[in-house]
Design a protein around this motif. Sequence first.
Motif, PDB file in Angstrom:
ATOM      1  N   PHE A   1      57.746  32.699  61.248  1.00 39.90           N
ATOM      2  CA  PHE A   1      57.891  33.384  60.005  1.00 39.90           C
ATOM      3  C   PHE A   1      57.205  32.342  58.845  1.00 39.90           C
ATOM      4  CE2 PHE A   1      60.075  34.860  56.034  1.00 39.90           C
ATOM      5  CZ  PHE A   1      59.310  35.884  55.746  1.00 39.90           C
ATOM      6  N   ALA A   2      57.582  31.069  58.945  1.00 46.65           N
ATOM      7  CA  ALA A   2      57.355  30.268  57.881  1.00 46.65           C
ATOM      8  C   ALA A   2      55.903  29.791  58.102  1.00 46.65           C
ATOM      9  CB  ALA A   2      58.264  28.666  58.446  1.00 46.65           C
ATOM     10  N   ASP A   3      55.435  29.709  59.243  1.00 47.78           N
ATOM     11  CA  ASP A   3      54.007  29.866  59.726  1.00 47.78           C
ATOM     12  C   ASP A   3      53.139  30.745  59.153  1.00 47.78           C
ATOM     13  OD1 ASP A   3      51.597  29.105  60.681  1.00 47.78           O
ATOM     14  OD2 ASP A   3      52.220  28.748  62.708  1.00 47.78           O
TER      15      ASP A   3
ATOM     16  N   LEU B   1      60.179  19.819  64.249  1.00 41.31           N
ATOM     17  CA  LEU B   1      59.484  20.938  64.073  1.00 41.31           C
ATOM     18  C   LEU B   1      58.238  21.470  64.917  1.00 41.31           C
ATOM     19  CD1 LEU B   1      59.308  21.151  60.122  1.00 41.31           C
ATOM     20  CD2 LEU B   1      61.078  22.229  61.795  1.00 41.31           C
ATOM     21  N   PRO B   2      58.109  22.325  65.159  1.00 38.47           N
ATOM     22  CA  PRO B   2      56.956  22.603  66.157  1.00 38.47           C
ATOM     23  C   PRO B   2      55.485  22.196  65.602  1.00 38.47           C
ATOM     24  CG  PRO B   2      58.237  24.734  65.999  1.00 38.47           C
ATOM     25  CD  PRO B   2      58.767  23.643  65.030  1.00 38.47           C
ATOM     26  N   VAL B   3      54.655  21.878  66.243  1.00 37.52           N
ATOM     27  CA  VAL B   3      53.629  21.412  65.713  1.00 37.52           C
ATOM     28  C   VAL B   3      52.429  22.291  65.135  1.00 37.52           C
ATOM     29  CG1 VAL B   3      52.184  21.763  68.015  1.00 37.52           C
ATOM     30  CG2 VAL B   3      51.443  20.069  66.405  1.00 37.52           C
ATOM     31  N   THR B   4      52.654  23.384  65.589  1.00 36.73           N
ATOM     32  CA  THR B   4      51.840  24.503  64.966  1.00 36.73           C
ATOM     33  C   THR B   4      52.036  24.735  63.288  1.00 36.73           C
ATOM     34  OG1 THR B   4      53.307  26.224  65.738  1.00 36.73           O
ATOM     35  CG2 THR B   4      51.343  25.928  67.114  1.00 36.73           C
TER      36      THR B   4
ATOM     37  N   SER C   1      58.163  18.976  52.897  1.00 34.79           N
ATOM     38  CA  SER C   1      59.554  18.941  53.741  1.00 34.79           C
ATOM     39  C   SER C   1      59.139  19.063  55.163  1.00 34.79           C
ATOM     40  CB  SER C   1      60.348  20.172  53.330  1.00 34.79           C
ATOM     41  OG  SER C   1      59.975  21.576  53.526  1.00 34.79           O
ATOM     42  N   PHE C   2      58.009  19.882  55.565  1.00 35.61           N
ATOM     43  CA  PHE C   2      57.718  20.113  56.728  1.00 35.61           C
ATOM     44  C   PHE C   2      57.066  18.907  57.503  1.00 35.61           C
ATOM     45  CE2 PHE C   2      57.977  24.328  55.179  1.00 35.61           C
ATOM     46  CZ  PHE C   2      58.382  25.310  56.354  1.00 35.61           C
ATOM     47  N   LEU C   3      56.190  18.349  56.729  1.00 39.20           N
ATOM     48  CA  LEU C   3      55.739  17.051  57.198  1.00 39.20           C
ATOM     49  C   LEU C   3      56.562  15.780  57.514  1.00 39.20           C
ATOM     50  CD1 LEU C   3      53.010  18.690  56.330  1.00 39.20           C
ATOM     51  CD2 LEU C   3      52.174  16.520  55.591  1.00 39.20           C
ATOM     52  N   ALA C   4      57.779  16.046  56.477  1.00 38.18           N
ATOM     53  CA  ALA C   4      58.823  14.774  56.678  1.00 38.18           C
ATOM     54  C   ALA C   4      59.785  15.161  57.820  1.00 38.18           C
ATOM     55  CB  ALA C   4      59.608  14.908  55.154  1.00 38.18           C
TER      56      ALA C   4
ATOM     57  N   VAL D   1      53.934  22.602  61.499  1.00 40.05           N
ATOM     58  CA  VAL D   1      53.735  21.436  60.648  1.00 40.05           C
ATOM     59  C   VAL D   1      52.213  21.199  60.210  1.00 40.05           C
ATOM     60  CG1 VAL D   1      53.615  19.032  60.785  1.00 40.05           C
ATOM     61  CG2 VAL D   1      55.566  20.308  61.540  1.00 40.05           C
ATOM     62  N   THR D   2      51.477  21.752  61.463  1.00 39.37           N
ATOM     63  CA  THR D   2      49.880  21.639  60.935  1.00 39.37           C
ATOM     64  C   THR D   2      49.617  22.723  59.728  1.00 39.37           C
ATOM     65  OG1 THR D   2      49.534  20.898  63.213  1.00 39.37           O
ATOM     66  CG2 THR D   2      47.609  21.614  62.018  1.00 39.37           C
TER      67      THR D   2
END
Length: 474
Positions: free
Chosen positions: A160-162, A201-204, A193-196, A206-207
């Motif tokens: 959902f975030a993605d 977290l899943p790579v998808t 916050s996703f990068l930190a 974060v990317t």
Amino acid sequence: MGKSQKKRSMRRHNPMRVPDSHLEKGLASASTSSSKTEAILPIIQKMESADAGERKWACVAVSNLIYNDPSTRRLLQGKNIVGVLINRLSDGEEEVVVEAAGALRNLCIDGGYDICAEMYNKNIIAPLQTFIPKISDTLSQFLESPKNAPEGAQKVVYEFADNVITILWCLSETSNKALNAVNQLALIPFLMSFLASRDQLPVTTVTSAAQCLYVLTDDNQPAIDDVRANLGYAPTLLEIAKSFSGPADPKGKSPAAEERTITLRVLACGILRNVSPLPPPSAAALVDLEKEVLLPVLGPVASSVSLLEASDAVQAIIQRQTEEPHIEKSPGKGVPKSDHRTPEEQELERIEARLRAVQLALEILTGVCATLPDPEAGEEADNNDDEVEVDGEQDDDAMDDGEDAPMAQEDAAPNGTSAPSSASSFLPTLLQPLLSLIQPTPLSFAPPNASSPHSPPGNSGFASPDVTAPQSPQ
């Protein structure tokens, strides 16, 4: 004086979409060319059903119907599918909200600027704004107590975030009005916050966060100021770019995990360049960005693929698909088809992800080249120095200024804006890879009036797109 970098007159949208410029305009022509006309009305009706299961089914069906099918997408647009799905973002059932966000995200990728503009005009920003703090709170709980969160629940939240991030990314590349509205959401802390927390977290996901951040910091001063204002952001980006080993890839299921990791490093380089020069007292301000980060990372990526080999591999996969078509079992009446990809589709996704990483690296390197000084400027400076030395009549203050000039250039070097020597010496090594990349391949020119042999990654389900975009946006 360096060359001024020419800014794009229109922001770059995520290029991952099925081209539909060859189709005739109008709903009548779309209805004629679409093979799924009869399926449209039942989906629209189920969107308003009292049964939450039917509403969820309808949202998923939208993604399935537009899969590599611009004609059907146009028919759905004619039935106000965008407005209907935006209404479903306020649905009382969470599963319906999640599926509606996924459908809107896929429409963003498939429809390009026009459909993103329609979403903005129909006020999609309002419901998206409410999701950001909810996603942040839920992710914080998962990261603090991962054992207490069911794997299924985590997967839904990450997906959902993605979806939400990808929609915001595509909107940011739609128009200045949409970009200004996204700026008002103050997304930088949310995305960082996703990068930190990338290792958890899943790579998808974060990317996607990195892609959105790359687009937002591209010649957009409010976002640039937000990144510069937090002293912890630049070190995080430097760590990703220089020594990043890859975010979480649960159970190794992602066929393009390595490619997404490369893309993430490239995106970190792009973000750093967008926000440079970094202000002191950040330690990152002392780093020679071009010499120590951009060129060592982007150079190998740009020379990491052979277009001819990639083209041959794609053609072999397509030929294999033609000779041995994959037959998927019917899931039953009223159940959307599975979004699981065949091994061939996964390999195509992996190849495309690597090529998009190369494309992004070249885009950033182009910016580096565009700010290198003209040789004539250097010669003119040398001539001026000779004139000063011959004249010998300047006062002491002027002479002191001349003596301090080389030191000033050295001080400016860490941000990679005034010391071009490292870039100038490195760029010739890119000549051979660039020459090979400009050679056309059998897939360089698609046959007219033909659909894409490979649909955009993640055009069904929740798989995150790669660069570059929405697909980009960047």
